[in-house]
Scaffold this motif. Structure first.
Motif, PDB file in Angstrom:
ATOM      1  N   ALA A   1       0.831  -1.199   0.000  1.00  0.00           N
ATOM      2  CA  ALA A   1       0.000   0.000   0.000  1.00  0.00           C
ATOM      3  C   ALA A   1       0.867   1.251   0.000  1.00  0.00           C
ATOM      4  CB  ALA A   1      -0.912   0.005   1.224  1.00  0.00           C
ATOM      5  N   GLY A   2       0.470   2.222  -0.817  1.00  0.00           N
ATOM      6  CA  GLY A   2       1.164   3.493  -0.885  1.00  0.00           C
ATOM      7  C   GLY A   2       2.287   3.550  -1.905  1.00  0.00           C
ATOM      8  N   THR A   3       2.584   2.441  -2.557  1.00  0.00           N
ATOM      9  CA  THR A   3       3.721   2.427  -3.486  1.00  0.00           C
ATOM     10  C   THR A   3       3.376   3.114  -4.805  1.00  0.00           C
ATOM     11  OG1 THR A   3       4.540   0.392  -2.464  1.00  0.00           O
ATOM     12  CG2 THR A   3       5.414   0.947  -4.642  1.00  0.00           C
ATOM     13  N   THR A   4       2.213   2.846  -5.352  1.00  0.00           N
ATOM     14  CA  THR A   4       1.795   3.545  -6.574  1.00  0.00           C
ATOM     15  C   THR A   4       1.732   5.048  -6.333  1.00  0.00           C
ATOM     16  OG1 THR A   4       0.529   1.626  -7.317  1.00  0.00           O
ATOM     17  CG2 THR A   4      -0.005   3.744  -8.327  1.00  0.00           C
ATOM     18  N   GLU A   5       1.294   5.424  -5.152  1.00  0.00           N
ATOM     19  CA  GLU A   5       1.071   6.831  -4.842  1.00  0.00           C
ATOM     20  C   GLU A   5       2.354   7.659  -4.806  1.00  0.00           C
ATOM     21  OE1 GLU A   5      -2.448   4.501  -3.702  1.00  0.00           O
ATOM     22  OE2 GLU A   5      -0.280   4.222  -3.477  1.00  0.00           O
ATOM     23  N   ILE A   6       3.513   7.025  -4.632  1.00  0.00           N
ATOM     24  CA  ILE A   6       4.766   7.792  -4.591  1.00  0.00           C
ATOM     25  C   ILE A   6       5.384   7.966  -5.978  1.00  0.00           C
ATOM     26  CG2 ILE A   6       5.264   7.127  -2.209  1.00  0.00           C
ATOM     27  CD1 ILE A   6       7.353   5.142  -3.300  1.00  0.00           C
ATOM     28  N   LEU A   7       4.779   7.369  -7.009  1.00  0.00           N
ATOM     29  CA  LEU A   7       5.356   7.451  -8.351  1.00  0.00           C
ATOM     30  C   LEU A   7       5.533   8.889  -8.854  1.00  0.00           C
ATOM     31  CD1 LEU A   7       3.757   4.401 -10.195  1.00  0.00           C
ATOM     32  CD2 LEU A   7       6.198   4.813  -9.790  1.00  0.00           C
TER      33      LEU A   7
ATOM     34  N   ALA B   1      14.854   6.117  -2.257  1.00  0.00           N
ATOM     35  CA  ALA B   1      13.401   6.218  -2.394  1.00  0.00           C
ATOM     36  C   ALA B   1      12.898   4.859  -2.857  1.00  0.00           C
ATOM     37  CB  ALA B   1      13.034   7.303  -3.407  1.00  0.00           C
ATOM     38  N   GLY B   2      11.590   4.599  -2.674  1.00  0.00           N
ATOM     39  CA  GLY B   2      11.064   3.357  -3.208  1.00  0.00           C
ATOM     40  C   GLY B   2      10.078   2.650  -2.303  1.00  0.00           C
ATOM     41  N   CYS B   3      10.128   1.329  -2.348  1.00  0.00           N
ATOM     42  CA  CYS B   3       9.067   0.476  -1.823  1.00  0.00           C
ATOM     43  C   CYS B   3       9.410  -0.160  -0.481  1.00  0.00           C
ATOM     44  CB  CYS B   3       8.788  -0.620  -2.857  1.00  0.00           C
ATOM     45  SG  CYS B   3       7.575  -1.851  -2.333  1.00  0.00           S
ATOM     46  N   ASN B   4       8.519   0.045   0.494  1.00  0.00           N
ATOM     47  CA  ASN B   4       8.489  -0.713   1.745  1.00  0.00           C
ATOM     48  C   ASN B   4       9.675  -0.415   2.661  1.00  0.00           C
ATOM     49  OD1 ASN B   4       7.439  -2.465   3.653  1.00  0.00           O
ATOM     50  ND2 ASN B   4       8.284  -4.298   2.680  1.00  0.00           N
ATOM     51  N   LEU B   5       9.639   0.753   3.276  1.00  0.00           N
ATOM     52  CA  LEU B   5      10.724   1.235   4.138  1.00  0.00           C
ATOM     53  C   LEU B   5      11.227   0.214   5.154  1.00  0.00           C
ATOM     54  CD1 LEU B   5      12.600   3.414   5.271  1.00  0.00           C
ATOM     55  CD2 LEU B   5      10.670   4.281   6.616  1.00  0.00           C
ATOM     56  N   PRO B   6      10.371  -0.529   5.883  1.00  0.00           N
ATOM     57  CA  PRO B   6      10.911  -1.379   6.944  1.00  0.00           C
ATOM     58  C   PRO B   6      11.836  -2.488   6.459  1.00  0.00           C
ATOM     59  CG  PRO B   6       8.549  -1.033   7.249  1.00  0.00           C
ATOM     60  CD  PRO B   6       8.884  -0.523   5.881  1.00  0.00           C
ATOM     61  N   ASN B   7      11.718  -2.884   5.202  1.00  0.00           N
ATOM     62  CA  ASN B   7      12.492  -4.028   4.739  1.00  0.00           C
ATOM     63  C   ASN B   7      13.689  -3.604   3.886  1.00  0.00           C
ATOM     64  OD1 ASN B   7      10.569  -5.461   6.116  1.00  0.00           O
ATOM     65  ND2 ASN B   7       9.866  -6.666   4.389  1.00  0.00           N
TER      66      ASN B   7
ATOM     67  N   ASP C   1       8.771  11.563   1.288  1.00  0.00           N
ATOM     68  CA  ASP C   1       7.493  11.487   0.574  1.00  0.00           C
ATOM     69  C   ASP C   1       7.632  10.704  -0.728  1.00  0.00           C
ATOM     70  OD1 ASP C   1       9.008  13.365  -0.767  1.00  0.00           O
ATOM     71  OD2 ASP C   1       7.523  14.973  -0.688  1.00  0.00           O
ATOM     72  N   ALA C   2       8.698   9.895  -0.823  1.00  0.00           N
ATOM     73  CA  ALA C   2       8.894   9.035  -1.987  1.00  0.00           C
ATOM     74  C   ALA C   2       9.273   7.626  -1.523  1.00  0.00           C
ATOM     75  CB  ALA C   2       9.959   9.601  -2.911  1.00  0.00           C
ATOM     76  N   ILE C   3       8.687   7.242  -0.390  1.00  0.00           N
ATOM     77  CA  ILE C   3       8.947   5.916   0.183  1.00  0.00           C
ATOM     78  C   ILE C   3       7.618   5.370   0.706  1.00  0.00           C
ATOM     79  CG2 ILE C   3       9.494   6.799   2.508  1.00  0.00           C
ATOM     80  CD1 ILE C   3      11.576   4.085   0.880  1.00  0.00           C
ATOM     81  N   SER C   4       7.329   4.110   0.441  1.00  0.00           N
ATOM     82  CA  SER C   4       6.075   3.533   0.925  1.00  0.00           C
ATOM     83  C   SER C   4       6.284   2.795   2.241  1.00  0.00           C
ATOM     84  CB  SER C   4       5.472   2.591  -0.119  1.00  0.00           C
ATOM     85  OG  SER C   4       6.296   1.458  -0.351  1.00  0.00           O
ATOM     86  N   GLN C   5       5.155   2.530   2.920  1.00  0.00           N
ATOM     87  CA  GLN C   5       5.145   1.814   4.197  1.00  0.00           C
ATOM     88  C   GLN C   5       5.998   2.525   5.259  1.00  0.00           C
ATOM     89  OE1 GLN C   5       3.282  -1.439   4.753  1.00  0.00           O
ATOM     90  NE2 GLN C   5       2.328  -0.191   3.146  1.00  0.00           N
ATOM     91  N   ALA C   6       5.952   3.840   5.243  1.00  0.00           N
ATOM     92  CA  ALA C   6       6.725   4.628   6.194  1.00  0.00           C
ATOM     93  C   ALA C   6       5.908   4.909   7.452  1.00  0.00           C
ATOM     94  CB  ALA C   6       7.163   5.941   5.555  1.00  0.00           C
ATOM     95  N   SER C   7       6.614   5.263   8.519  1.00  0.00           N
ATOM     96  CA  SER C   7       5.973   5.656   9.777  1.00  0.00           C
ATOM     97  C   SER C   7       6.889   6.639  10.478  1.00  0.00           C
ATOM     98  CB  SER C   7       5.745   4.435  10.676  1.00  0.00           C
ATOM     99  OG  SER C   7       6.991   3.900  11.112  1.00  0.00           O
ATOM    100  N   GLU C   8       6.341   7.394  11.404  1.00  0.00           N
ATOM    101  CA  GLU C   8       7.162   8.335  12.157  1.00  0.00           C
ATOM    102  C   GLU C   8       8.231   7.599  12.956  1.00  0.00           C
ATOM    103  OE1 GLU C   8       7.259  11.602  11.876  1.00  0.00           O
ATOM    104  OE2 GLU C   8       5.773  11.300  10.279  1.00  0.00           O
TER     105      GLU C   8
ATOM    106  N   PHE D   1      10.964   6.668  10.544  1.00  0.00           N
ATOM    107  CA  PHE D   1      11.788   7.836  10.218  1.00  0.00           C
ATOM    108  C   PHE D   1      12.754   8.163  11.360  1.00  0.00           C
ATOM    109  CE2 PHE D   1       8.299   9.606   7.226  1.00  0.00           C
ATOM    110  CZ  PHE D   1       8.846   8.927   6.150  1.00  0.00           C
ATOM    111  N   ARG D   2      12.283   8.084  12.603  1.00  0.00           N
ATOM    112  CA  ARG D   2      13.157   8.383  13.748  1.00  0.00           C
ATOM    113  C   ARG D   2      14.322   7.395  13.809  1.00  0.00           C
ATOM    114  NH1 ARG D   2       8.197   9.589  16.371  1.00  0.00           N
ATOM    115  NH2 ARG D   2       8.056   7.456  17.174  1.00  0.00           N
ATOM    116  N   GLU D   3      14.024   6.132  13.603  1.00  0.00           N
ATOM    117  CA  GLU D   3      15.071   5.117  13.668  1.00  0.00           C
ATOM    118  C   GLU D   3      16.105   5.315  12.560  1.00  0.00           C
ATOM    119  OE1 GLU D   3      12.918   1.477  13.506  1.00  0.00           O
ATOM    120  OE2 GLU D   3      12.161   1.647  15.561  1.00  0.00           O
ATOM    121  N   ILE D   4      15.638   5.636  11.356  1.00  0.00           N
ATOM    122  CA  ILE D   4      16.553   5.866  10.237  1.00  0.00           C
ATOM    123  C   ILE D   4      17.394   7.129  10.479  1.00  0.00           C
ATOM    124  CG2 ILE D   4      16.617   6.518   7.792  1.00  0.00           C
ATOM    125  CD1 ILE D   4      16.197   3.546   8.263  1.00  0.00           C
TER     126      ILE D   4
END
Length: 211
Positions: free
Chosen positions: A34-40, A153-159, A180-187, A190-193
């Motif tokens: 979810a959210g991957t198409t939306e960042i295109l 940038a891209g698909c599924n930040l946690p993995n 704003d160009a990464i899917s499956q993100a969370s605050e 972002f803090r951990e990264i």
């Protein structure tokens, strides 16, 4: 707040790294996120800016051969059971429409570990596991182009993006995540990264001024 000089991006020696932006992983794909198409649209702005600046772009891709022999363990069972996603020869393994110059992926070349040239300073590169540096020629390719800053940038930040950024830090690259160009993100993600020393930037901050 002053920017730590050891972490500050060097835009004139940066490369854009897109992760797993393949059709099967788009929001409505068979194994989509979810959210991957939306960042295109933002990915389109990033690739356009890097091309205009004459900076390298590397599209990292996954390929899952049907025998499942060289597949991460968490997906080995479903691949061997007949699940078809990012499979060589299938349209779902191609990059999302409009993301890269119009080239068919050369599965045999990619599976051999070699980068595929898609356009001037633009490549596809296969990774067999989560991280973009693991068993790949990414580091050698970047060194050849004088890169010291990686913009992810891209698909599924946690993995895969997270694993790739950790590997980039281990190699002393300056690292940027386009939030704003990464899917499956969370605050929390972002803090951990950011705690690793990653610069968090929006698409607008990356493209203006252009790298």
């Amino acid at each position: 707040m002053a920017v730590d000089p050891h972490l500050e991006p060097h835009w004139d020696s940066a490369a854009l790294i897109t992760i797993d932006m393949q059709r099967d992983f788009l929001s409505d794909g068979a194994f989509g996120f979810a959210g991957t198409t939306e960042i295109l649209p933002n990915l389109g702005k990033l690739t356009k800016a890097f091309r205009a600046a004459g900076r390298p772009i590397v599209h990292i891709v996954r390929l899952y051969p049907a025998d499942g022999e060289d597949v991460d363990r968490v997906r080995r069972t479903i691949v061997r059971s007949g699940a078809e996603f990012a499979q060589p020869g299938k349209p779902g393994r191609l990059l999302a429409e409009g993301l890269a110059p119009a080239h068919e992926l050369d599965d045999q070349l990619l599976l051999s570990g070699e980068p595929q040239l898609l356009g001037p300073l633009e490549y596809a590169l296969y990774k067999p596991r989560w991280g973009a540096f693991y068993r790949t020629l990414l580091d050698e390719l970047l060194i050849r182009h004088g890169v010291d800053t990686l913009v992810f940038a891209g698909c599924n930040l946690p993995n895969c993006p997270r694993a790739s950024m950790i590997e980039a830090h281990e190699r002393d690259y300056r690292v940027v995540l386009v939030t704003d160009a990464i899917s499956q993100a969370s605050e929390q993600g972002f803090r951990e990264i950011a705690d690793l020393g990653t610069a968090l930037c929006s698409t607008a901050e990356v493209v203006s001024p252009a790298p």
